[in-house]
Every structure is written in C-alpha cells, then in structure tokens.
Motif scaffolding. Structure first.
Motif, short mmCIF file in Angstrom:
data_model
loop_
_atom_site.label_atom_id
_atom_site.label_comp_id
_atom_site.label_asym_id
_atom_site.label_seq_id
_atom_site.Cartn_x
_atom_site.Cartn_y
_atom_site.Cartn_z
N VAL A 95 0.98 -1.24 -0.08
CA VAL A 95 -0.08 0.00 0.11
C VAL A 95 0.98 1.29 0.20
O VAL A 95 0.49 2.20 -0.85
CB VAL A 95 -0.85 0.14 1.11
CG1 VAL A 95 -1.75 1.34 1.60
CG2 VAL A 95 -1.98 -1.10 1.07
N LEU A 96 2.15 1.31 0.68
CA LEU A 96 2.94 2.37 0.67
C LEU A 96 3.42 2.60 -0.54
O LEU A 96 3.57 3.58 -1.11
CB LEU A 96 3.97 2.20 1.73
CG LEU A 96 3.57 2.14 3.14
CD1 LEU A 96 4.44 1.98 4.29
CD2 LEU A 96 2.83 3.84 3.48
N VAL A 97 3.85 1.66 -1.24
CA VAL A 97 4.35 1.50 -2.82
C VAL A 97 3.31 2.40 -3.65
O VAL A 97 3.65 3.15 -4.39
CB VAL A 97 5.04 0.30 -3.15
CG1 VAL A 97 5.29 0.33 -4.56
CG2 VAL A 97 6.18 0.04 -2.27
N ILE A 98 2.18 1.66 -3.44
CA ILE A 98 1.37 2.05 -4.48
C ILE A 98 1.08 3.80 -4.24
O ILE A 98 0.49 4.42 -5.03
CB ILE A 98 -0.05 1.33 -4.18
CG1 ILE A 98 0.06 -0.02 -4.87
CG2 ILE A 98 -1.25 2.13 -4.95
CD1 ILE A 98 -0.95 -0.99 -4.43
N GLY A 99 0.87 3.93 -2.77
CA GLY A 99 0.59 5.32 -2.47
C GLY A 99 1.81 6.29 -3.00
O GLY A 99 1.52 7.36 -3.60
N ALA A 100 3.01 6.08 -2.96
CA ALA A 100 4.20 6.64 -3.53
C ALA A 100 3.99 6.86 -4.85
O ALA A 100 4.28 8.04 -5.39
CB ALA A 100 5.51 6.08 -3.03
N GLY A 101 3.67 5.70 -5.52
CA GLY A 101 3.59 5.72 -7.01
C GLY A 101 2.50 6.73 -7.48
O GLY A 101 2.70 7.60 -8.53
N GLU A 102 1.51 6.60 -6.74
CA GLU A 102 0.25 7.46 -7.23
C GLU A 102 0.56 8.96 -6.67
O GLU A 102 0.16 9.88 -7.66
CB GLU A 102 -1.30 7.34 -6.59
CG GLU A 102 -2.12 8.26 -6.91
CD GLU A 102 -3.49 7.83 -6.09
OE1 GLU A 102 -4.47 8.42 -6.36
OE2 GLU A 102 -3.53 6.76 -5.28
N LYS A 103 1.07 9.15 -5.71
CA LYS A 103 1.58 10.63 -5.20
C LYS A 103 2.45 11.28 -6.41
O LYS A 103 2.51 12.31 -7.02
CB LYS A 103 2.25 10.57 -4.00
CG LYS A 103 2.81 12.06 -3.51
CD LYS A 103 3.63 12.02 -2.28
CE LYS A 103 4.76 11.41 -2.34
NZ LYS A 103 5.99 12.21 -2.83
N ARG A 104 3.52 10.31 -7.03
CA ARG A 104 4.52 10.90 -7.89
C ARG A 104 3.41 11.25 -9.21
O ARG A 104 3.82 11.86 -9.81
CB ARG A 104 5.34 9.57 -8.21
CG ARG A 104 6.60 10.31 -8.93
CD ARG A 104 7.68 9.03 -8.66
NE ARG A 104 8.54 9.49 -9.87
CZ ARG A 104 9.78 9.97 -9.56
NH1 ARG A 104 10.14 10.04 -8.35
NH2 ARG A 104 10.68 10.20 -10.57
N TRP A 105 2.53 10.29 -9.46
CA TRP A 105 1.88 10.26 -10.75
C TRP A 105 0.95 11.62 -10.76
O TRP A 105 0.54 12.25 -11.76
CB TRP A 105 1.07 9.17 -11.10
CG TRP A 105 0.37 9.40 -12.38
CD1 TRP A 105 0.78 9.01 -13.61
CD2 TRP A 105 -1.11 9.57 -12.42
NE1 TRP A 105 -0.06 9.40 -14.60
CE2 TRP A 105 -1.20 9.48 -13.96
CE3 TRP A 105 -2.04 9.90 -11.67
CZ2 TRP A 105 -2.50 10.02 -14.33
CZ3 TRP A 105 -3.41 10.36 -12.04
CH2 TRP A 105 -3.40 10.44 -13.52
N ILE A 106 0.46 11.79 -9.57
CA ILE A 106 -0.80 12.84 -9.31
C ILE A 106 -0.44 14.11 -9.49
O ILE A 106 -1.16 15.03 -9.80
CB ILE A 106 -1.70 12.58 -8.19
CG1 ILE A 106 -3.01 13.04 -8.24
CG2 ILE A 106 -1.12 13.19 -6.98
CD1 ILE A 106 -3.95 12.28 -7.17
N TYR A 107 0.91 14.46 -9.04
CA TYR A 107 1.22 15.78 -8.97
C TYR A 107 2.37 15.87 -9.95
O TYR A 107 3.48 15.49 -9.77
CB TYR A 107 1.69 16.06 -7.55
CG TYR A 107 2.08 17.54 -7.43
CD1 TYR A 107 1.31 18.57 -7.40
CD2 TYR A 107 3.44 17.75 -7.42
CE1 TYR A 107 1.81 19.98 -7.33
CE2 TYR A 107 3.74 19.03 -7.35
CZ TYR A 107 3.12 20.20 -7.28
OH TYR A 107 3.48 21.60 -7.34
N VAL A 108 2.22 16.88 -10.84
CA VAL A 108 3.50 17.26 -11.97
C VAL A 108 3.49 18.75 -12.05
O VAL A 108 2.59 19.22 -12.34
CB VAL A 108 3.03 16.58 -13.20
CG1 VAL A 108 4.17 16.99 -14.18
CG2 VAL A 108 3.01 15.15 -13.39
#
Length: 122
Positions: A95-108
C-alpha cells in the motif's frame, strides 16, 4: 457484511484521506492548484483506478489468506508491542508503494511561481 464494509468503504476512505493529507501536509504539494499540470478529471480518474486496484488486491488477499503457509501468516515481527506477520508487513509495504507511485503520478509541477501575498509592503 463487516468484511465488505471494511473493503469497500473503510479502505478507500482511509487511503484517500491518507494520500491527500500526505500530498498536502507532509509534501506541501497543492495537487488541486494551478501549479499541477494534471487536470482535476485526470487526477480523480487515476485515483479511482488506484482505489479499484486496492479493493481487488484486498479481496484477493482475504480469499487466499487461509491457504497461505504458516510462516507467512504467523506473527514474526514485533513492533511497538504488537506482533505482525510477514503477510501483514507485505500488505503495508504494498500500500505504501502504491501510494508513493500515485503521489508521484498525481502531481506534476508546471514550474509556475505562485504570486506573493499582498502582505508585503510595496
């Protein structure tokens, strides 16, 4: 019914609050500002996709939990007075890896500088 409530309501709500809180408070990334080059619709659709993936993974994990070997489900790690299994630690890490990936994708970041507030003397 409790298991369905946990998977379909509690998991998405807790994950969403944690992710958006992490982006806003800890990382100071205003994801719903003009500095973000992702559109709001794109962010909402991406977040909904991630929530769907998490719900499916939770369903699969709960279905196969009883058939996993004992060394995976037995309590092996002792952290802060409570014991955790390899399976629990793997779920938390996922869940932490998925969250970090989404956080990286969601904000550019667009690279725009937000205007200064009007508090400074001119």
């Amino acid at each position: 019914m409790h298991q369905a409530l946990l998977i379909f309501v509690a998991l998405p709500v807790v994950y969403s609050v944690s992710l958006f809180g992490w982006c806003y408070l800890a990382e100071k990334k205003p994801i719903f500002s003009k500095r973000n080059s992702r559109s709001t619709l794109s962010m909402v659709c991406g977040h909904a996709s991630v929530l769907l993936i998490l719900v499916v993974l939770a369903q699969v994990a709960l279905r196969f939990y009883s058939s996993l070997p004992g060394w995976v489900t037995d309590e092996a790690f002792r952290l802060r007075g409570s014991s955790h299994s390899v399976f629990e630690m793997l779920c938390i890490f996922s869940v932490l890896v998925i969250g970090a990936g989404e956080k990286r994708w969601i904000y550019v970041d667009r690279g725009l500088v937000e205007p200064e507030s009007n508090d400074s003397p001119s």
